[in-house]
Design a protein around this motif. Structure first.
Motif, short mmCIF file in Angstrom:
data_model
loop_
_atom_site.label_atom_id
_atom_site.label_comp_id
_atom_site.label_asym_id
_atom_site.label_seq_id
_atom_site.Cartn_x
_atom_site.Cartn_y
_atom_site.Cartn_z
N UNK B 93 0.85 -1.18 0.00
CA UNK B 93 0.00 0.00 0.00
C UNK B 93 0.89 1.23 0.00
N UNK B 94 0.65 2.12 -0.97
CA UNK B 94 1.49 3.32 -1.09
C UNK B 94 0.67 4.57 -0.82
N UNK B 95 1.32 5.56 -0.28
CA UNK B 95 0.64 6.81 0.07
C UNK B 95 1.44 7.98 -0.47
N UNK B 96 0.77 8.96 -1.02
CA UNK B 96 1.46 10.19 -1.43
C UNK B 96 0.63 11.39 -1.04
N UNK B 97 1.29 12.40 -0.53
CA UNK B 97 0.61 13.65 -0.20
C UNK B 97 1.24 14.75 -1.05
N UNK B 98 0.41 15.38 -1.87
CA UNK B 98 0.92 16.37 -2.82
C UNK B 98 0.82 17.79 -2.28
N UNK B 99 1.65 18.69 -2.78
CA UNK B 99 1.57 20.07 -2.31
C UNK B 99 0.21 20.72 -2.64
N UNK B 100 -0.51 20.19 -3.64
CA UNK B 100 -1.82 20.77 -3.94
C UNK B 100 -2.93 20.22 -3.03
N UNK B 101 -2.55 19.48 -2.01
CA UNK B 101 -3.53 19.00 -1.04
C UNK B 101 -4.18 17.67 -1.39
N UNK B 102 -3.69 17.01 -2.42
CA UNK B 102 -4.27 15.70 -2.77
C UNK B 102 -3.57 14.59 -2.00
N UNK B 103 -4.39 13.75 -1.36
CA UNK B 103 -3.85 12.57 -0.69
C UNK B 103 -4.20 11.37 -1.55
N UNK B 104 -3.19 10.63 -2.00
CA UNK B 104 -3.44 9.48 -2.86
C UNK B 104 -3.03 8.21 -2.14
N UNK B 105 -3.95 7.26 -2.05
CA UNK B 105 -3.64 5.96 -1.47
C UNK B 105 -3.77 4.93 -2.58
N UNK B 106 -2.71 4.18 -2.82
CA UNK B 106 -2.77 3.11 -3.80
C UNK B 106 -2.80 1.81 -3.00
N UNK B 107 -3.95 1.12 -3.02
CA UNK B 107 -4.17 0.01 -2.08
C UNK B 107 -4.42 -1.30 -2.80
N UNK B 108 -4.04 -2.41 -2.17
CA UNK B 108 -4.43 -3.70 -2.74
C UNK B 108 -5.91 -3.95 -2.43
N UNK B 109 -6.45 -5.00 -3.03
CA UNK B 109 -7.90 -5.19 -2.99
C UNK B 109 -8.41 -5.35 -1.55
N UNK B 110 -7.72 -6.16 -0.76
CA UNK B 110 -8.17 -6.40 0.60
C UNK B 110 -8.21 -5.11 1.42
N UNK B 111 -7.09 -4.36 1.35
CA UNK B 111 -7.03 -3.11 2.13
C UNK B 111 -8.11 -2.15 1.68
#
Lengths: 131, 339
Positions: B93-111
């Motif tokens: 599971x990967x997480x990114x927080x961008x300077x424009x305020x977007x929080x992106x979570x890239x998750x596997x199916x279970x999570x």
């Protein structure tokens, strides 16, 4: 597959998109040996990979065109460049199980299609931080 | 069908248009090649040695990023950039927080199912969707602290998924105070980007304008990786040679900076390089290569990024004496080609 798309804007700006145009693949591999003290020279490493190709794909496989761009004898890590047949090279690396009667394995650390340098930064960011 | 079809876009312009920074937001490394140069001029040197430092937070509970104080002091001001560390985009599971305020979570199916928050299947899916992307605009009014969506995401991350990850965090200059409360609750360390400088002698350089882009990029990568091109077509080990026509340069300076780098710093470097190349010198070009994290869930222009075989995600900018430039962008097959 190759697609070229050109766009002219007042003849100052040109855009070209190439898909799948690079004929090469680059691999960064590390040879792991049972006995850590064994050392190979670059020539021995290339010969060893060629024997692997030969045992799996025969004479035609042994003639596969690949280069050892860079090799570090201390870590047994090499950059390989292969012309078109990535799958053949990769599969023979996977199946190479012994070097001079000792167990060995190739670890493919990174594969890139574009730039040998990409094979360097890889997922080794951890090394950057702890050094 | 070859899945790892790469796209390589090449831009060239012949007028004195301004060079626009492409803004690859999650940069791991920038390298610069200056032909016919043995030591960097002082102003360039100071830019290279003054990249902002960044923080590594161990086991950050992701709900901490939704903390009201952190949102108000850092995220709403566009001051922070964060990325999960040592997570692999194709399995973790990967997480990114961008300077424009977007929080992106890239998750596997279970999570994703445990989280129970709105998302969409990843572009990098197999026949059935096994990975999902949850992208939230934290600056949106529906995500304001206390609102329903905000509370739902907070509870999901706190009590259901309990996602924890090592996290790299960086802030714009002057934003240090805003992230102190967050740091005080976690185990963290501060790091400076590492600068690596090499002077190369007797380097054959291809002519950038007459060489095809792939060969040129390959040559640049080889110089960067310290690969020798003194081979002949018949040598046993390697047949890699410098593309023709080439000229011999007596010196060249290759500098690379590695770490979590901010677009702001890269922009400053770009300005300095432009000033450098404008002056009359022996060599008429410089190149700057910016590489993004291979495992970042987002790449250029906030588009989704995936790994496939290589996770390529970089661009090379060649700047010439007469204000023209060439931009070579490279990305994986499923990545969106930037406009």
């Amino acid at each position: 597959m190759k697609e070229v798309e050109e766009k002219e804007e007042a003849s100052v700006y040109q855009r070209v998109v190439l898909k799948n145009a690079s004929p090469y693949h680059y691999l960064k591999v590390r040879l792991v040996l049972e006995d850590d003290s064994t050392r190979l020279s670059a020539v021995e490493l290339k010969y060893f990979i060629i024997t692997g190709l030969k045992s799996l794909y025969g004479e035609v496989g042994a003639a596969l065109n690949f280069d050892v761009l860079k090799y570090d004898e201390d870590t047994l890590t090499a950059f390989l460049r292969v012309y078109s047949s990535l799958v053949k090279l990769w599969s023979s690396l996977t199946l190479l199980g012994s070097y001079q009667n000792q167990a060995c394995a190739f670890r493919v650390l990174q594969v890139s299609r574009l730039n040998p340098r990409s094979s360097l930064i890889i997922r080794i960011f951890s090394e950057v931080i702890h050094s | 069908r070859v899945r790892n079809a790469e796209r390589c876009a090449r831009f060239a312009t012949r007028s004195s248009t301004r060079v626009k920074h492409e803004g690859a937001v999650s940069t791991v490394q920038v390298s610069v090649l200056l032909p016919e140069c043995s030591s960097a001029p002082s102003h360039l040197d100071s830019v290279l040695n003054n990249f902002s430092s960044f923080y590594l937070i161990k086991k950050l509970p992701v709900y901490e990023l939704l903390d009201r104080h952190f949102l108000e002091t850092a995220v709403y001001h566009g001051a922070v950039f964060g990325l999960s560390y040592r997570t692999r985009i194709d399995e973790d599971n990967c997480v990114a927080l961008m300077p424009n305020g977007h929080l992106t979570l890239s998750l596997d199916k279970d999570s994703f199912e445990i989280l129970g928050f709105e998302g969409k299947p990843s572009r990098f899916k197999h026949r059935t969707a096994t990975r999902f992307v949850v992208s939230v605009d934290l600056t949106d009014s529906s995500m304001a602290p206390g609102r329903r969506s905000y509370l739902r995401l907070l509870t999901s991350l706190k009590s259901r998924l309990q996602l924890q990850t090592d996290f790299l965090l960086s802030h714009h200059p002057g934003g240090g105070a805003s992230i102190q409360p967050l740091l005080s609750r976690c185990d963290w360390s501060q790091h400076r980007p590492e600068v690596n400088c090499r002077v190369l002698t007797n380097l054959p350089c291809p002519a950038p304008l007459s060489c095809d882009p792939h060969s040129f990029l390959e040559w640049l990568g080889a110089v960067d990786a310290g690969i020798s091109c003194e081979n002949s077509s018949s040598s046993f080990l390697s047949s890699f040679v410098c593309p023709e026509p080439n000229t011999m340069h007596r010196h060249a300076l290759s500098v690379s900076v590695s770490g979590l780098l901010l677009p702001h710093d890269i922009h400053r470097l770009l300005q300095e390089l432009r000033r450098y190349v404008e002056q009359p010198r022996l060599a008429s070009w410089v190149s700057m290569t910016v590489r993004g994290f291979a495992d970042s869930p987002v790449s250029c222009s906030n588009h989704e990024h995936g790994f496939l075989r290589g996770g390529e995600n970089f661009y090379t900018l060649m700047m010439f004496h007469d204000h023209t430039y060439q931009l070579h962008l490279a990305m994986g097959a499923h990545d969106v080609c930037p406009p």
